[in-house]
Design a protein around this motif. Sequence first.
Motif, short mmCIF file in Angstrom:
data_model
loop_
_atom_site.label_atom_id
_atom_site.label_comp_id
_atom_site.label_asym_id
_atom_site.label_seq_id
_atom_site.Cartn_x
_atom_site.Cartn_y
_atom_site.Cartn_z
N PRO A 1 0.81 -1.23 0.00
CA PRO A 1 0.00 0.00 0.00
C PRO A 1 0.84 1.27 0.00
O PRO A 1 0.33 2.34 -0.33
N GLY A 2 2.11 1.18 0.37
CA GLY A 2 2.98 2.34 0.37
C GLY A 2 3.94 2.37 -0.80
O GLY A 2 4.90 3.14 -0.80
N GLU A 3 3.69 1.56 -1.81
CA GLU A 3 4.56 1.47 -2.97
C GLU A 3 4.67 2.82 -3.67
O GLU A 3 3.67 3.44 -4.01
N PRO A 4 5.90 3.32 -3.90
CA PRO A 4 6.05 4.63 -4.56
C PRO A 4 5.73 4.54 -6.05
O PRO A 4 5.90 3.49 -6.68
N HIS A 5 5.24 5.64 -6.58
CA HIS A 5 4.99 5.79 -8.02
C HIS A 5 3.99 4.76 -8.55
O HIS A 5 4.06 4.36 -9.70
N ARG A 6 3.04 4.34 -7.72
CA ARG A 6 2.03 3.38 -8.17
C ARG A 6 1.00 4.10 -9.02
O ARG A 6 0.42 5.11 -8.62
N SER A 7 0.76 3.59 -10.20
CA SER A 7 -0.20 4.21 -11.10
C SER A 7 -0.95 3.12 -11.85
O SER A 7 -0.63 1.92 -11.75
N ALA A 8 -1.95 3.53 -12.61
CA ALA A 8 -2.75 2.58 -13.38
C ALA A 8 -1.89 1.92 -14.46
O ALA A 8 -0.99 2.53 -15.04
N THR A 9 -2.20 0.65 -14.74
CA THR A 9 -1.46 -0.10 -15.75
C THR A 9 -2.15 0.03 -17.10
O THR A 9 -3.31 0.44 -17.20
N SER A 10 -1.44 -0.35 -18.14
CA SER A 10 -2.04 -0.31 -19.48
C SER A 10 -3.21 -1.29 -19.58
O SER A 10 -4.17 -1.04 -20.33
N LEU A 11 -3.16 -2.40 -18.84
CA LEU A 11 -4.26 -3.35 -18.85
C LEU A 11 -5.52 -2.74 -18.23
O LEU A 11 -6.63 -2.94 -18.73
N GLU A 12 -5.34 -1.97 -17.16
CA GLU A 12 -6.49 -1.30 -16.55
C GLU A 12 -7.07 -0.26 -17.50
O GLU A 12 -8.30 -0.13 -17.61
#
Length: 375
Positions: free
Chosen positions: A6-17
Amino acid sequence: MTGRDPGEPHRSATSLELFSDLCFVVAVAQASTSLHGALTDGDYGSGALRFGLVFFTIWWAWMNFTWFASAYDADDVMYRLTVLVQVTGSLVLAAGVRRAFEDGDLHVITLGYVVLRTALAALWLRAALSDPTRRRTTLRFAAGVTVCQLGWVALLFVPGPVRLPCIVVMILAEVSVPVWAQSAGMTPWHPHHIAERYEQFTLIVLGESVAAATVAVRSAFDRHHGTGSLYALAAGGLLMAYAMWWLYFASSAYTLLATTHQAHRRRFPWAYGHYLLFASATAEGAGLAAYADHVTRHNGAAPTAVGAAVTVPAAVFLITVWVVHLRPHQRSLAERIPFPVAAVGVLVAAWSPVPALLAGVLMAALVAVVTVPRR
């Protein structure tokens, strides 16, 4: 599939999403088109009800996948293939939207839902096998999704007169599953990722609203080569779309989700409240399109009723975006008063000769009231 940090840096939506979202766009467009047809025919009450029920299936499928991916997106071959099965289900669901809306035929939309939800249940079972610390929660999700899906299939055999109460029961059962499952433990969702995903779906419904209105106004101009009412409608529609975008993105959802909305009692109202926000933004395009038809075809509908098709979704959006998304950021009464006042003004605009333009001006004024003090 042990759970994302939950604290992963730079987490963003993926191309699959994002690819999945594009497929949900098809279903949103079908729902908007069907509502447009109902409003044009003067079927306001039952049309709005059918739209609300159909849009729930679209939104609920999207939201379940979004929160699961935030917690357990493994991005391996098996995960990708399972998500593509879900995408296939969403496209089948989209193909059945019009039949469900116009004829009450739920067979195709239920088939799409079966494909989509079976894949989701399989993902929850995989998470249960991989994440023993949250096994109780993931198994509850898998069981709840499966039981609800069996209920939707059983609904196909329910007589028409009692189908609506049964649908309401099924909706209550669906929205209860995450509350029941997460009472056994929270899945590791990522605040920034969830905020970004909701922002992306907001852009989807706003884009669909603009597209639906643009097509209708263009067709109206082709038939009548422009009238003052059409110009007012086009200007008002643009102002409303711009204001809806501006108000939603006036404050970051991440600020809430990373702090006060970690608790269930705040997170669930925020997540579920977006249903009204998304649905009203989608319905706005249908309302603008119906008003364009009224101006050019003179179908005999009461001007106030057609005007309400434009102003009611806008007022619902204003109240929802304020209560769910912006009010938690506000500390003073002066910050809070403008939103309900503007919503009432937008509703009253239905009695105006140019409801879209007046509503757009009021919403633009609200943007100014919200923005200027911050600057």
